[in-house]
Motif scaffolding. Sequence first.
Motif, PDB file in Angstrom:
ATOM      1  N   ASN A 128       0.858  -1.185   0.000  1.00  0.00           N
ATOM      2  CA  ASN A 128       0.000   0.000   0.000  1.00  0.00           C
ATOM      3  C   ASN A 128       0.902   1.246   0.000  1.00  0.00           C
ATOM      4  N   THR A 129       1.011   1.903  -1.138  1.00  0.00           N
ATOM      5  CA  THR A 129       1.948   3.021  -1.290  1.00  0.00           C
ATOM      6  C   THR A 129       1.677   4.137  -0.299  1.00  0.00           C
ATOM      7  N   LEU A 130       0.409   4.466  -0.076  1.00  0.00           N
ATOM      8  CA  LEU A 130       0.066   5.566   0.816  1.00  0.00           C
ATOM      9  C   LEU A 130       0.472   5.256   2.253  1.00  0.00           C
ATOM     10  N   ILE A 131       0.023   4.098   2.776  1.00  0.00           N
ATOM     11  CA  ILE A 131       0.337   3.731   4.162  1.00  0.00           C
ATOM     12  C   ILE A 131       1.855   3.626   4.347  1.00  0.00           C
ATOM     13  N   ARG A 132       2.531   3.043   3.361  1.00  0.00           N
ATOM     14  CA  ARG A 132       3.991   2.852   3.437  1.00  0.00           C
ATOM     15  C   ARG A 132       4.713   4.194   3.555  1.00  0.00           C
ATOM     16  N   SER A 133       4.335   5.146   2.712  1.00  0.00           N
ATOM     17  CA  SER A 133       5.019   6.441   2.722  1.00  0.00           C
ATOM     18  C   SER A 133       4.720   7.221   4.003  1.00  0.00           C
ATOM     19  N   ILE A 134       3.467   7.106   4.510  1.00  0.00           N
ATOM     20  CA  ILE A 134       3.118   7.798   5.759  1.00  0.00           C
ATOM     21  C   ILE A 134       3.911   7.217   6.923  1.00  0.00           C
ATOM     22  N   CYS A 135       4.018   5.899   6.972  1.00  0.00           N
ATOM     23  CA  CYS A 135       4.771   5.238   8.044  1.00  0.00           C
ATOM     24  C   CYS A 135       6.221   5.701   8.060  1.00  0.00           C
ATOM     25  N   ARG A 186      15.405   6.450   1.323  1.00  0.00           N
ATOM     26  CA  ARG A 186      15.995   7.713   1.795  1.00  0.00           C
ATOM     27  C   ARG A 186      15.405   8.117   3.145  1.00  0.00           C
ATOM     28  N   ASN A 187      14.070   8.079   3.241  1.00  0.00           N
ATOM     29  CA  ASN A 187      13.422   8.425   4.510  1.00  0.00           C
ATOM     30  C   ASN A 187      13.840   7.479   5.622  1.00  0.00           C
ATOM     31  N   PHE A 188      13.894   6.182   5.285  1.00  0.00           N
ATOM     32  CA  PHE A 188      14.253   5.167   6.272  1.00  0.00           C
ATOM     33  C   PHE A 188      15.676   5.403   6.784  1.00  0.00           C
ATOM     34  N   ILE A 189      16.598   5.630   5.847  1.00  0.00           N
ATOM     35  CA  ILE A 189      17.999   5.790   6.237  1.00  0.00           C
ATOM     36  C   ILE A 189      18.225   7.115   6.959  1.00  0.00           C
ATOM     37  N   SER A 190      17.432   8.125   6.638  1.00  0.00           N
ATOM     38  CA  SER A 190      17.507   9.392   7.379  1.00  0.00           C
ATOM     39  C   SER A 190      17.107   9.178   8.831  1.00  0.00           C
ATOM     40  N   ALA A 191      16.071   8.356   9.024  1.00  0.00           N
ATOM     41  CA  ALA A 191      15.612   8.048  10.389  1.00  0.00           C
ATOM     42  C   ALA A 191      16.705   7.332  11.178  1.00  0.00           C
ATOM     43  N   LEU A 192      17.315   6.323  10.567  1.00  0.00           N
ATOM     44  CA  LEU A 192      18.357   5.556  11.252  1.00  0.00           C
ATOM     45  C   LEU A 192      19.584   6.415  11.529  1.00  0.00           C
ATOM     46  N   SER A 193      19.967   7.242  10.580  1.00  0.00           N
ATOM     47  CA  SER A 193      21.164   8.071  10.746  1.00  0.00           C
ATOM     48  C   SER A 193      20.995   9.072  11.878  1.00  0.00           C
ATOM     49  N   ALA A 194      19.775   9.565  12.060  1.00  0.00           N
ATOM     50  CA  ALA A 194      19.524  10.501  13.165  1.00  0.00           C
ATOM     51  C   ALA A 194      19.790   9.835  14.516  1.00  0.00           C
ATOM     52  N   ILE A 195      19.506   8.532  14.612  1.00  0.00           N
ATOM     53  CA  ILE A 195      19.790   7.793  15.855  1.00  0.00           C
ATOM     54  C   ILE A 195      21.288   7.543  15.986  1.00  0.00           C
ATOM     55  N   ILE A 196      21.911   7.144  14.871  1.00  0.00           N
ATOM     56  CA  ILE A 196      23.343   6.804  14.879  1.00  0.00           C
ATOM     57  C   ILE A 196      24.186   7.991  15.326  1.00  0.00           C
ATOM     58  N   SER A 197      23.744   9.207  15.011  1.00  0.00           N
ATOM     59  CA  SER A 197      24.540  10.381  15.374  1.00  0.00           C
ATOM     60  C   SER A 197      24.678  10.535  16.891  1.00  0.00           C
ATOM     61  N   TYR A 198      23.860   9.796  17.670  1.00  0.00           N
ATOM     62  CA  TYR A 198      23.972   9.842  19.131  1.00  0.00           C
ATOM     63  C   TYR A 198      24.868   8.729  19.683  1.00  0.00           C
ATOM     64  N   GLN A 199      25.339   7.843  18.825  1.00  0.00           N
ATOM     65  CA  GLN A 199      26.193   6.758  19.292  1.00  0.00           C
ATOM     66  C   GLN A 199      27.623   7.242  19.524  1.00  0.00           C
ATOM     67  N   SER A 200      28.397   6.405  20.213  1.00  0.00           N
ATOM     68  CA  SER A 200      29.824   6.691  20.334  1.00  0.00           C
ATOM     69  C   SER A 200      30.462   6.540  18.962  1.00  0.00           C
TER      70      SER A 200
END
Length: 542
Positions: A105-112, A151-165
């Motif tokens: 479902n393209t809509l639900i996927r992009s919103i998530c 891109r959205n997914f990796i942006s989300a993960l990278s925002a968390i990674i920036s808090y790691q050691s």
Amino acid sequence: NNSAQIVAQQNPSNFEYSIEMFRSQIIRNIDGILWAWRAASELIPTTENIFLPHLFRILTQEPISNTTASIYLIGDYSEWLLQHPETIEPNIQFLFFKLNNSIDNTLIRSICLESLRKLCCSCGQKLLNILDFMLTQYNNLYQRLPHYENRNFISALSAIISYQSINLARNSIQQILAPTFIALSTVCNEATAVNPKSAETAQNNFDIILAAVAAINNSNIQWVSTNPTASDHPLIMLLSSCWPYLVNSQARWRNCAITKIICKIIIKVLQTVGLANKDLVIECAKLGAKFFVEFNLQDAPSLSLPENTIEIITTVCEISKTTNNLPENISFIIQKSFEQILLRITPTPLPEIVARTDLIKNFYELAKIIFENFPQLMTSNCQLQPSAPPCMIIDALVQYSCTIGPQIIDKFASTSVFNLLQCLVCEISDGQRSFKKELATKMLQVRIGLILGCITRSIILSSTAIVTGPVSDLLWELLRINPNEIKNMLKQLFEQARSTYTLPDKTVIQQTIDFLPRCDSKKTLAAKLTSFVVSCRSLSSM
């Protein structure tokens, strides 16, 4: 209830239909309420503790969880969730549940994914304990998502990674980019470069790398470590890891869109780590300058500077200023890069070069930055023509500026050319003794006639806007240094120009030039030049 039982006994199908209709009506009503909460999200403070705690407890339960608004709300209220950490993990789990069960479902996927990105950017530090779970989800879903959603997914993960050691961050970046590197390796090792889909695949995967770097750049987090070396920094590691793919892709496709994305990756890395310490500055500047030379100067036809290449060298210069001393190896690369640009631009016919206003503006902006910050780079020798004697880069630049200056009809491009000449003059009028001042003084002594000749032709040929703008400003600075000498040389130049151009009476010219040193402001000088230009134009139109 009794009526419902009778209806159910008499006609079960009608009863089920009625219940479903009633259920749909409830969901529509709930959906309307949730959209109202979305509309108010920016107005509700993060301290609200009456309604929102209850809302987020039931948000992931049916029937509310079946609405698209419930997914949107998680992203909209990410700042509120940050202040209520107990609500974060259940909502992350809910987003992944919806994502996995609605993958088609393209809509639900992009919103998530958009809500996930917002939540991670706001609450990254609170999500470190479930990062491994999220990395696993990403690897499982990578092949099933289009690149713009990765891109959205990796942006989300990278925002968390920036808090790691710093050590953990290096490992996490390798994990999230592993699928991207595999895809790039596959496409770069293909036997042929003709397939346009291959270039598109490479472009999409570089776009994902850019998203990771940009997310880390936007988080404004500095990794904490004890005196990290340049090679230890996660983004330097990222750049080094993908370097073979950058080189291969650029050599294989020469695709401007790919080059543009690669340039942005380099710039983001420079901006993110460039101010951390001197080692990082040097390493970043090396990579940026190396990229410029390897990708944009080898085998490139004249005037084919891809978008953002000037920005790369400019960024290298700006960041290298923090060391207060440009390292010799970077100095050499930047100097050679600039020299190569000059050698490619100068042989181009004037009509072609003056039409490229974007190139002129970028080139002269770069020249001004180098002269102002690293003037020693301008003193190396270059040979513009095979038969011409070598001369300093700054001298070649002044000669070229005086050649093209009167030909440019675009005010902004013209301003960039005359601003460089004005930098030389202003440096001389500055009271402080410096290398720049000595270099500028030498150039003016040698090329004053050439510069005044450029001003003369510009007054005769250029538009009023250009004459009263950049040309007038340059003349004002020259008159401040030696008004009588400038006045006498202008008289000679206008007299010489009479044989080529239709000019006002000799007396009018002399009276105008005699008045110039007496101008008490730039505004007065511009007004005097305006009246003179108008008289020149009226004669030429007769």
